[in-house]
Design a protein around this motif. Structure first.
Motif, PDB file in Angstrom:
ATOM      1  N   UNK A 116       0.959  -1.711  -0.151  1.00  0.00           N
ATOM      2  CA  UNK A 116       0.254  -0.316   0.324  1.00  0.00           C
ATOM      3  C   UNK A 116       1.245   1.406  -0.219  1.00  0.00           C
ATOM      4  N   UNK A 117       1.884   1.490   0.922  1.00  0.00           N
ATOM      5  CA  UNK A 117       2.852   2.781   1.223  1.00  0.00           C
ATOM      6  C   UNK A 117       3.209   2.633  -0.223  1.00  0.00           C
ATOM      7  N   UNK A 118       3.917   1.782  -0.819  1.00  0.00           N
ATOM      8  CA  UNK A 118       4.545   1.277  -2.525  1.00  0.00           C
ATOM      9  C   UNK A 118       3.508   1.812  -3.268  1.00  0.00           C
ATOM     10  N   UNK A 119       2.242   2.119  -3.299  1.00  0.00           N
ATOM     11  CA  UNK A 119       1.177   2.115  -4.412  1.00  0.00           C
ATOM     12  C   UNK A 119       1.027   3.209  -4.213  1.00  0.00           C
ATOM     13  N   UNK A 120       0.787   4.110  -2.777  1.00  0.00           N
ATOM     14  CA  UNK A 120       0.710   5.291  -2.984  1.00  0.00           C
ATOM     15  C   UNK A 120       1.840   6.373  -3.012  1.00  0.00           C
TER      16      UNK A 120
ATOM     17  N   UNK B 147       0.883  -3.252  -8.701  1.00  0.00           N
ATOM     18  CA  UNK B 147       0.669  -1.370  -8.896  1.00  0.00           C
ATOM     19  C   UNK B 147       2.067  -1.355  -9.949  1.00  0.00           C
ATOM     20  N   UNK B 148       1.634  -2.078 -10.904  1.00  0.00           N
ATOM     21  CA  UNK B 148       3.108  -1.523 -11.608  1.00  0.00           C
ATOM     22  C   UNK B 148       3.042  -1.410 -12.859  1.00  0.00           C
ATOM     23  N   UNK B 149       3.417  -1.252 -13.453  1.00  0.00           N
ATOM     24  CA  UNK B 149       3.683  -0.811 -15.618  1.00  0.00           C
ATOM     25  C   UNK B 149       3.628  -2.040 -15.938  1.00  0.00           C
ATOM     26  N   UNK B 150       3.062  -2.585 -16.884  1.00  0.00           N
ATOM     27  CA  UNK B 150       3.193  -3.279 -17.311  1.00  0.00           C
ATOM     28  C   UNK B 150       4.260  -3.876 -18.499  1.00  0.00           C
ATOM     29  N   UNK B 151       4.945  -2.689 -18.593  1.00  0.00           N
ATOM     30  CA  UNK B 151       6.325  -3.290 -19.257  1.00  0.00           C
ATOM     31  C   UNK B 151       7.654  -4.179 -18.180  1.00  0.00           C
ATOM     32  N   UNK B 152       7.684  -3.073 -17.220  1.00  0.00           N
ATOM     33  CA  UNK B 152       8.019  -3.489 -15.724  1.00  0.00           C
ATOM     34  C   UNK B 152       7.724  -5.300 -15.613  1.00  0.00           C
ATOM     35  N   UNK B 153       6.482  -5.263 -15.448  1.00  0.00           N
ATOM     36  CA  UNK B 153       5.789  -7.232 -14.912  1.00  0.00           C
ATOM     37  C   UNK B 153       6.813  -7.405 -16.469  1.00  0.00           C
ATOM     38  N   UNK B 154       7.035  -7.096 -17.496  1.00  0.00           N
ATOM     39  CA  UNK B 154       7.155  -8.391 -18.751  1.00  0.00           C
ATOM     40  C   UNK B 154       8.761  -8.149 -18.505  1.00  0.00           C
ATOM     41  N   UNK B 155       9.489  -6.861 -17.533  1.00  0.00           N
ATOM     42  CA  UNK B 155      10.958  -7.507 -17.759  1.00  0.00           C
ATOM     43  C   UNK B 155      11.046  -8.441 -15.952  1.00  0.00           C
TER      44      UNK B 155
ATOM     45  N   UNK C 280      -3.399  -2.253  16.669  1.00  0.00           N
ATOM     46  CA  UNK C 280      -4.152  -2.786  15.165  1.00  0.00           C
ATOM     47  C   UNK C 280      -5.596  -1.630  14.520  1.00  0.00           C
ATOM     48  N   UNK C 281      -4.869  -0.395  16.082  1.00  0.00           N
ATOM     49  CA  UNK C 281      -5.806   1.128  15.137  1.00  0.00           C
ATOM     50  C   UNK C 281      -5.023   0.873  14.336  1.00  0.00           C
ATOM     51  N   UNK C 282      -3.892   1.672  14.964  1.00  0.00           N
ATOM     52  CA  UNK C 282      -2.195   1.940  14.413  1.00  0.00           C
ATOM     53  C   UNK C 282      -2.841   1.872  12.518  1.00  0.00           C
ATOM     54  N   UNK C 283      -2.530   0.079  12.323  1.00  0.00           N
ATOM     55  CA  UNK C 283      -3.018  -0.249  10.920  1.00  0.00           C
ATOM     56  C   UNK C 283      -3.970   0.506  10.181  1.00  0.00           C
ATOM     57  N   UNK C 284      -5.615   0.257  10.708  1.00  0.00           N
ATOM     58  CA  UNK C 284      -6.108   0.878  10.234  1.00  0.00           C
ATOM     59  C   UNK C 284      -6.082   2.486  10.035  1.00  0.00           C
ATOM     60  N   UNK C 285      -5.705   3.021  10.670  1.00  0.00           N
ATOM     61  CA  UNK C 285      -5.656   4.832  10.560  1.00  0.00           C
ATOM     62  C   UNK C 285      -4.890   4.697   9.062  1.00  0.00           C
ATOM     63  N   UNK C 286      -3.688   3.973   9.137  1.00  0.00           N
ATOM     64  CA  UNK C 286      -2.441   3.940   8.654  1.00  0.00           C
ATOM     65  C   UNK C 286      -3.157   3.752   6.656  1.00  0.00           C
TER      66      UNK C 286
ATOM     67  N   UNK D  49       8.325  12.724   0.864  1.00  0.00           N
ATOM     68  CA  UNK D  49       9.441  11.977   1.794  1.00  0.00           C
ATOM     69  C   UNK D  49       9.212  11.437   2.407  1.00  0.00           C
ATOM     70  N   UNK D  50       8.898  11.212   3.360  1.00  0.00           N
ATOM     71  CA  UNK D  50       8.690  10.369   4.687  1.00  0.00           C
ATOM     72  C   UNK D  50       8.306   8.929   4.337  1.00  0.00           C
ATOM     73  N   UNK D  51       7.562   8.937   3.717  1.00  0.00           N
ATOM     74  CA  UNK D  51       6.476   7.738   2.395  1.00  0.00           C
ATOM     75  C   UNK D  51       7.596   6.977   2.061  1.00  0.00           C
ATOM     76  N   UNK D  52       8.356   7.942   1.072  1.00  0.00           N
ATOM     77  CA  UNK D  52       9.877   7.321   0.560  1.00  0.00           C
ATOM     78  C   UNK D  52      11.269   7.237   0.773  1.00  0.00           C
TER      79      UNK D  52
END
Lengths: 144, 144
Positions: free
Chosen positions: A13-17, B63-71, B126-132, B12-15
């Motif tokens: 999910x992180x990756x997709x976002x 969530x990947x490009x089809x060209x990426x999948x292909x490779x 569990x709540x954190x997971x749901x929130x994220x 940036x934080x996600x990355x």
DNA sequence: TAGCAATAGTTGTATTAGCAACTATAAGTA
DNA sequence: TACTTATAGTTGCTAATACAACTATTGCTA
């Protein structure tokens, strides 16, 4: 911790976002003919903020590998956005700074970025922002 | 929305978090000589779950490009993990499925992945997971 | 001072990413 | 049926990522 969290693909999910955001940013840059990539923008932003820093410092600031920095900066130097300058007191170091063109580019692109951040955060509250930050920080620091 | 969120680098934080996770996973795979990359693992996981799918479907699922999948699939075929099989009724389509070796690899690597997910989620509820999940979903759907 | 370790940065190689252009096949339409 | 459009997948190109190995310089220490 229940198995559901463990088996649930939070990584995915992180990756997709992130990919969605990155794509949106790049397409917006392209649509406005800004001739810059998302990662080049990140370096531009940091160089604007910190004025004069080394590859190493920029790597730490952006969470990028120093080899990655080296290559992105190479491209930005070719575009005339960044200037490399050898340090006086330590001949291993190279200071990086924006050229006047680099500063222009920053001012030119920044409004787009602010707009896009707003778009991403639409319908989310201050609390959500704090929560996201907190959770990501915990994950980050959980990992050795 | 206050300007602090807008200007604050959530991208940036996600990355940074994702990079940290990705690095940790890859280093763990390497340390255990699993001879697989993080993204190859993601495809392996999806192929194990869905048994027999096309490049296109796999692209959507990951969530990947089809060209990426292909490779990536190309590399996995070379490693003997995946089998390509032409569809009978539509000669444009190619069905993908795991080889016995691919299934072995899945069973071999999966415990490591579960361990690593646990590590990342340590001290979170569990709540954190749901929130994220909720927040990332909102961001995802905010973006055109 | 000589030798070794640490630091700054670059280059080689492999992987992932995404766009454009291409081939091949299938489906819809005049 | 002939023509157009849509779909599935590959290839070329460029960029970002990360590890390993390398050069050059600095700092530490015997």
């Amino acid at each position: 911790m229940p198995d559901t969290y463990v088996s649930n693909p939070s990584f995915f999910k992180l990756d997709a976002t992130l990919k969605k955001i990155r794509n949106y940013w790049q397409k917006t840059f392209d649509a406005h003919c800004k001739e810059i990539t998302v990662d080049q923008w990140l370096l531009l932003e940091n160089l604007h903020k910190h004025k004069k820093i080394t590859h190493n410092e920029l790597a730490r600031l952006t969470s990028k590998d120093i080899t990655t920095i080296s290559r992105i900066i190479e491209l930005m130097v070719k575009k005339g956005l960044v200037l490399r300058e050898a340090a006086q007191n330590d001949r291993r170091k190279v200071f990086l700074q924006l050229t006047p063109l680099g500063n222009e580019k920053y001012k030119d692109v920044r409004p787009l970025v602010l707009e896009m951040r707003k778009t991403g955060w639409k319908d989310l509250t201050e609390k959500d922002y704090v929560e996201l930050t907190r959770i990501l920080d915990v994950i980050y620091h959980n990992i050795p």
